[in-house]
Scaffold this active site. Structure first.
Site, PDB file in Angstrom:
ATOM      1  N   GLU A 460      -9.845  11.686 -45.136  1.00 41.68           N
ATOM      2  CA  GLU A 460     -10.684  12.454 -44.205  1.00 41.68           C
ATOM      3  C   GLU A 460     -10.505  13.971 -44.238  1.00 41.68           C
ATOM      4  OE1 GLU A 460     -10.226  10.629 -40.342  1.00 41.68           O
ATOM      5  OE2 GLU A 460     -11.307   8.835 -40.949  1.00 41.68           O
ATOM      6  N   GLU A 555     -14.015   2.490 -43.496  1.00 41.56           N
ATOM      7  CA  GLU A 555     -13.342   2.408 -42.192  1.00 41.56           C
ATOM      8  C   GLU A 555     -14.386   2.238 -41.110  1.00 41.56           C
ATOM      9  OE1 GLU A 555     -10.789   5.450 -40.740  1.00 41.56           O
ATOM     10  OE2 GLU A 555      -9.622   5.581 -42.581  1.00 41.56           O
TER      11      GLU A 555
END
Ligand code: BMA
Length: 886
Positions: A460, A555
């Site tokens: 991320e 995710e």
């Protein structure tokens, strides 16, 4: 066989896991650990950490108990010294080189031998080798590691980085964590995470030894398996890396064996003088090896490759073996007809495969507590619910040998992040040097594992810059640092060393598109490219049309509380209240407890039992229902979207939910609790990841059913032709279906195909159901006893009419064999979320939290530990939704 013969045989069997002939003295075992002012002196077990040493000696109690994570923080704020002695003989001292080999030091330590400094460690992911010959003497020698507090070090490093800040400085307060973890090359979540406690460990966390040699030692073996033609014969390249123990050149014989295939290749070569690695290529003839496949697509045959090098000058032999699987991996990013963007899917052995799985975090704050048995139970639990991929997430650790070997055996592909997560990172030379060593070491260590499918730069961090998480103003500077770290360094090193699998710079990212946008895309979460991470806690999460449809979702998740059984171990009576201080303390995700209640409140009435403990248990049960139903809804949507493009989105080829397992007993996104117990979500995964999935959903006024097939060889769940889909309409107050529709399904395809659609109101009319509120639809393919079953709620359950108290009862329990028990359940009415637990006995049920529409059903309990019929009978409980309401 004579004992001598047996010993020789054992030696031969074990000789390929380590080096031979050169001497190795293990320094594992007992050490002494001392606090900075000497007030604490304890015996220390290596590999391990100071926390477990202090637990063993009684200074600390259960670190996971109540608020101990904060109580025990002093441990990580102190400096600790570890010492021990070892013996070296005079002949040993004659060797050309002697090294102290540290497979893992956690983290910042100065290393001394006989009080002379021989080196230092600043990175727990690096294997350090220190030259110690000049400091040694014949007889006993002392080795001493002086560790700095990781918390103090991280904060010192951050303050030294005065030119500009590298955010985030601290985790959110709700995590009760420590600051500046991005300034230390250490398990990032050991300073706390939104699902885990801060236990910044200190110690020697991997093997440590002294290695003595006059020539060279094999350090690593990397492989490449390339199919020839139709995957029946292969080229096997074996690249052997050496560590030089002298400055000379070492001519010798390199021997490569593949024993199961009867293949031996020898070559005369020279190591040293600039040559540190040697590649040899072997041809594996047609039919000699079988292809390795991910779980659900075939077998996982593994073959040892043994490499031996005998130095001609010193006659020393060094050897290493790896276990390989013959397979190929490709990541396909191609244009898609009628859609903007690119595809993003994996081909294994030339076959496109939908990736089903989850995300792996460290399974304990203290790695030394993880037994191979526990790791096996977690990974077999993943395999049992049809997972074929796990992502080793970048905020944890590069996992253990045991972990990757299990993944190889079980057919679980690994998406391997490099260990950088949710932060920006400093790129001073000091860090970069160490990171280069880290990346090189980890690739050499792990490359041969067939399970590893892709390397990924970080978690991320592209998104953190693109979406400006940290309110940075100097975008240019941080972007330049990002490119320096993940592209110029990590990607370059990875691609130079290992071209056998793809590399992606970040997760999520837009793949090729990210590259075209200069490595930080405007929107790395673009559903038309690469992978996305999706979280939305404000959404009505049981409704499929509230979700995005990406190419690959690596995710997505929702929280739930773990079982009372596990919470009870770390709490006291006053904690058993959803609003207690304990429940607040364990919840590390801001507003998490509230979010769960809001979400489940859309669909279910809240518990109102006057007994506070019972009410707490009811909350646990309902949050698990909400988590299971939400992720079921989202996952089924992803799987249904694999074969089509609608409005530019679709062709989804991966669903890895967040997260597989817990690090401690706390509310989280996990589907497996700390200790191995399956949450409701994990039972649901067995259905929503089933190789054959019947996925019904209501689209406006229409009920649609999609059949998702991963492979046509699915046993009795699916025939090549002549399958029948059964759709039954039940009214909540009656165990006899009001109506059954059947639909023939001939020639099913490996794809997601719609096999039924009809107007819901018309169906209810046909079934003579009074209203949407009165009924539920139940689906199965061919045989109600396979896992290809499903159900659809036409309205939120809290508005259902006619639900009765079903009085679900365990009528008999019988023992089948030492670990298998059959449980017969009865119900007086249709019962949603029938939930069995075997409190205190580890194991799993054949199904759980199901909709019970037959008056009796048989469930199997598979115990994972020894138990007996009486203990199980006592431990079993069953409940269903209506039990929440008095
Ligand atoms: C993702 C992960 C983790 C985190 C999870 C849940 O973004 O990468 O950082 O634990 O969300 O919030």
């Amino acid at each position: 066989m004579a004992l001598g013969g047996l010993r020789v045989l054992l030696l031969l069997i074990s000789c390929f896991v380590c080096t031979l002939s050169h001497t190795q003295i293990s320094l594992n075992g007992e050490w002494i650990a001392k606090s900075s002012n000497g007030s604490i002196v304890v015996s220390s077990t290596v590999p391990g950490s100071i926390y477990t040493d202090l637990i063993k000696n009684g200074t600390l109690k259960d670190p996971y108990y109540r608020f101990n994570d904060e109580e025990y923080r002093w441990v990580a704020k102190d400096d600790w010294t570890f010492t021990r002695t070892f013996t070296v003989t005079s002949p040993m001292l004659k060797a050309s080189s002697i090294k102290l080999v540290c497979d893992g030091l956690d983290t910042v330590a100065s290393v001394y031998v006989n009080n002379q400094k021989v080196g230092e460690s600043i990175n727990m992911f690096v294997k350090y080798k220190f030259d110690i010959k000049h400091t040694l003497k014949a007889g006993p020698n002392e080795v001493k590691l002086v560790y700095q507090s990781p918390v103090k070090y991280a904060s010192d490093m951050a303050s030294k980085h005065w030119e500009y800040k590298v955010p985030p400085e601290c985790p959110p307060e709700v995590q009760h964590g420590e600051c500046h973890v991005n300034f230390i090359r250490k398990e990032q979540c050991s300073f706390s995470w939104d699902w885990g406690p801060a236990f910044p460990t200190i110690g020697i966390w991997k093997n440590i030894s002294v290695e003595i040699s006059n020539s060279v030692v094999i350090e690593a073996v990397m492989v490449e398996t390339k199919p020839v033609g139709d995957y029946s014969s292969w080229m096997l390249s074996v690249n052997t890396f050496f560590d030089l123990y002298g400055s000379g050149k070492y001519p010798g014989v390199l021997e490569i064996r593949v024993p199961e295939v009867g293949l031996v290749q020898k070559l005369s070569t020279t190591v040293g003088g600039g040559v540190k690695n040697i590649t040899a290529t072997l041809k594996i003839d047609k039919g000699k090896v079988k292809t390795w496949w991910p779980n659900g697509h075939g077998e996982q045959p593994l073959y040892y490759v043994e490499v031996l090098f005998t130095s001609q000058t010193t006659s020393e032999l060094t050897a290493k073996r790896v276990r390989v699987g013959f397979r190929t991996v490709e990541l396909i990013q191609d244009k898609i007809p009628n859609a903007s963007g690119l595809s993003f899917y994996f081909k294994i052995n030339g076959k496109p495969i939908f990736m089903k799985g989850s995300n792996w975090i460290p399974a304990d704050s203290f790695q030394e507590r993880l037994t191979p048995k526990y790791l096996r139970s977690l990974l077999t639990s993943a395999q049992a619910v049809h997972m074929n991929m796990l992502r080793v997430w970048g905020g944890g650790i590069y996992e253990s040998e045991t972990f990757y070997s299990l993944a190889d055996e079980l057919g679980i592909l690994i998406w391997q992040d490099f260990m950088f997560a949710c932060a920006l990172y400093p790129v001073d030379e000091y860090f970069l040097d160490s990171i280069q060593t880290e990346v090189t070491h980890q690739i050499l260590r792990l490359q041969a594992h067939p399970s590893i499918a892709v390397w990924s730069g970080n978690n991320e961090n592209e998104g953190a810059i693109a979406n400006n998480w940290y309110n940075i103003t100097d975008f240019k500077r941080y972007k330049a640092d990002y490119v320096t770290l993940y592209i110029d360094n990590i990607m370059n090193i990875t691609q130079k060393l290992d071209r056998t699998r793809p590399f992606i710079p970040s997760s999520p990212s837009n793949g090729i598109e990210t590259q075209q946008e200069g490595w930080v895309a405007k929107q790395p979460q673009d559903v038309h490219f690469g992978d996305i991470h999706h979280y939305d806690y404000g959404t009505k999460s049981w409704e499929w049309n509230h979700y995005q449809i990406p190419r690959f979702c690596s995710e997505y998740g929702f929280e739930a509380w773990p079982s009372f059984e596990n919470l009870e171990k770390v709490s006291v009576t006053e904690d058993w209240n959803y609003n207690s201080e304990f429940c607040d303390h364990r919840q590390h995700h801001g507003d998490g407890n509230k979010q769960m209640v809001t979400q489940l409140g859309y669909y279910l009435n809240l518990p109102s039992n006057p007994d506070p403990v019972q009410q707490f248990k009811d909350y646990i049960y309902l949050t698990q229902i909400n988590q299971a139903m939400s992720i079921k809804t989202e996952t089924e949507l992803f799987r249904r979207s694999q074969s089509t493009v609608v409005n530019g989105v679709g062709m989804t080829m991966g669903a890895l939910y967040w997260q597989l397992q817990d690090i401690w007993q706390a509310p989280s996104w996990a589907s497996i609790e700390y200790g191995g117990k399956w949450k409701m979500l994990h039972y649901y995964a067995r259905h929503f990841f089933s190789p054959v999935l019947v996925s019904p959903y209501i689209d406006g006024a229409v009920l649609k059913v999609v059949l998702v097939v991963d492979t046509l060889s699915s046993g009795r769940a699916l025939q090549k032709s002549g399958n029948t889909l059964y759709i039954q309409c039940y009214s909540w107050d009656n165990l006899k279906p009001l109506y059954t529709w059947t639909q023939k399904v001939d020639a099913p395809k490996v794809a997601a195909s719609q096999i039924f659609q009809a107007n819901v109101t018309a169906m209810l009319k046909t079934a003579k159901c009074s209203s949407l509120q009165h009924c539920v639809f139940f689906f199965f393919l061919n045989d109600v006893h396979t896992e290809v079953r499903n159900w659809v709620l036409p309205v939120p359950l809290k508005t259902a009419v006619g639900m009765k108290k079903p009085n679900v009862t365990i009528s008999t329990v019988t023992q089948k064999d030492s670990q298998t028990y059959q449980i017969k359940l009865t119900t007086a009415a249709v019962a949603p979320f029938v939930w069995l637990e075997a409190n205190g006995i580890l194991g799993r049920f054949s199904d759980n939290s199901f909709l019970m529409v037959q008056s009796t059903t048989n469930i199997v309990f598979y115990a994972w530990e020894t138990t007996d019929l009486n203990s199980l009978k006592k431990a079993l409980t069953v409940r269903s939704l209506m039990d929440v309401y008095k």
